[in-house]
Structure formats: C-alpha cells, structure tokens
Design an enzyme around this catalytic site. Structure first.
Site: not given
Ligand code: 4NP
Length: 154
Positions: A7, A10, A12-14, A123
């Site tokens: 994702c 790294n 939340c989703r992955s 997201d």
């Molecule tokens: P992820 O979510 O891609 O599912 O881990 C996010 C976590 C942090 C950010 C964006 C998406 N960020 O912009 O810091």
C-alpha cells in the site's frame, strides 16, 4: 509461495492484509508453505508500528498487528516474492514503474484479482472509524479468494 502486500504507508491496509492472511493460513495449517510480508511505496513510516486505529480495529477481529513494522518496497522484492498484490491503482502504477525488466514476481491489484465488487481498498488514513472496518471487510473477503488460489498452487 511468497506473497507481498503493498500500500502507500505500510501502516494501514497492507499490514492488515499481512495479518489477516497469516491468521487464515494458521487456521488452515498452511503457514509452512506460504511466506507473507507487506511494504509501502512511501518511506514516511519505515520502522514504525501500524496505525493505532488499524491495530485497534484489527484486534477486535482477532488479528494482532503489534509486532509489524513499516518498510518500503524495494527492487529486490520483485525477485524475492512470487506474487505482489497492490491495494490501489496508484500503488500498482508505482510498482509497475519500479519493476526490474527481468522480474519474476507477478504483480496484480488485490481486490480485482479475486473479483470483489470494488477494485481498490480505499485509503482509510484521513477518514473515520468506518474506513478501518471497510478495509477489514474487503481484505477478509479477498484473502478467502487468495487462499483458494494458494491451495491450488501449493
Ligand atoms: P496505508 O495508509 O497506505 O494503508 O498504510 C496510509 C498511511 C499513511 C499515509 C497515507 C496512507 N500518509 O500519508 O502518511
């Protein structure tokens, strides 16, 4: 088989997908045959634990993400993994751009590969609680499809 979920951050989703797949593999006694990891296309959260809202929502469904730490996807991942699954189209584009010419790994969009109604895992980072539940709902369903595929390939 070696599977990598990717994702953006790294956190939340992955990591959720990593923990859900590991949990389901253990339930089925298939953990020896499948290596699972996750990574982000961005580097902001390298070395950090998953987002606290992600950890909390996952724990309520029995998935413990506390030992996971963020890392950034790298070119050698395309040699190390058989299947790299992106959470959204932006992640997929990023992976396509960095993919080495001789890469063995198969690259795909996680939800689309397993025919879910949505193509992308939204997201949840800037949204409310319901986003984290939706991430879990989608990932649990797609992991069932992935497990069917893995059972056929092991
Ligand atoms: P992820 O979510 O891609 O599912 O881990 C996010 C976590 C942090 C950010 C964006 C998406 N960020 O912009 O810091």
């Amino acid at each position: 088989m070696r599977v990598l979920f990717v994702c953006l951050g790294n956190i939340c989703r992955s990591p959720t997908a990593e923990a859900v797949l590991r949990h389901k593999l253990l339930e089925l006694g298939l953990q020896e045959g499948v290596e699972v990891d996750s990574a982000g296309t961005g580097d902001w959260h390298v070395g950090k634990p998953p987002d606290s809202r992600t950890r909390q929502a996952a724990l309520l469904r029995g998935y413990d993400l506390s030992a996971l730490r963020g890392r950034q996807v790298c070119a050698s991942d395309f040699a190390r993994f058989d299947l790299i699954l992106a959470m959204d189209n932006s992640n997929l584009q990023h992976l396509r751009r960095m993919r080495p010419g001789n890469a063995a790994a198969e690259l795909d969009l996680f939800l689309r590969r397993y025919d879910l109604a949505l193509d992308e895992v939204p997201d949840p980072y800037y949204g409310g609680e319901e986003g984290f539940e939706q991430v879990l709902d989608l990932i649990e369903q797609a992991c069932d499809g992935l497990l069917r595929e893995l059972r056929g390939r092991l």
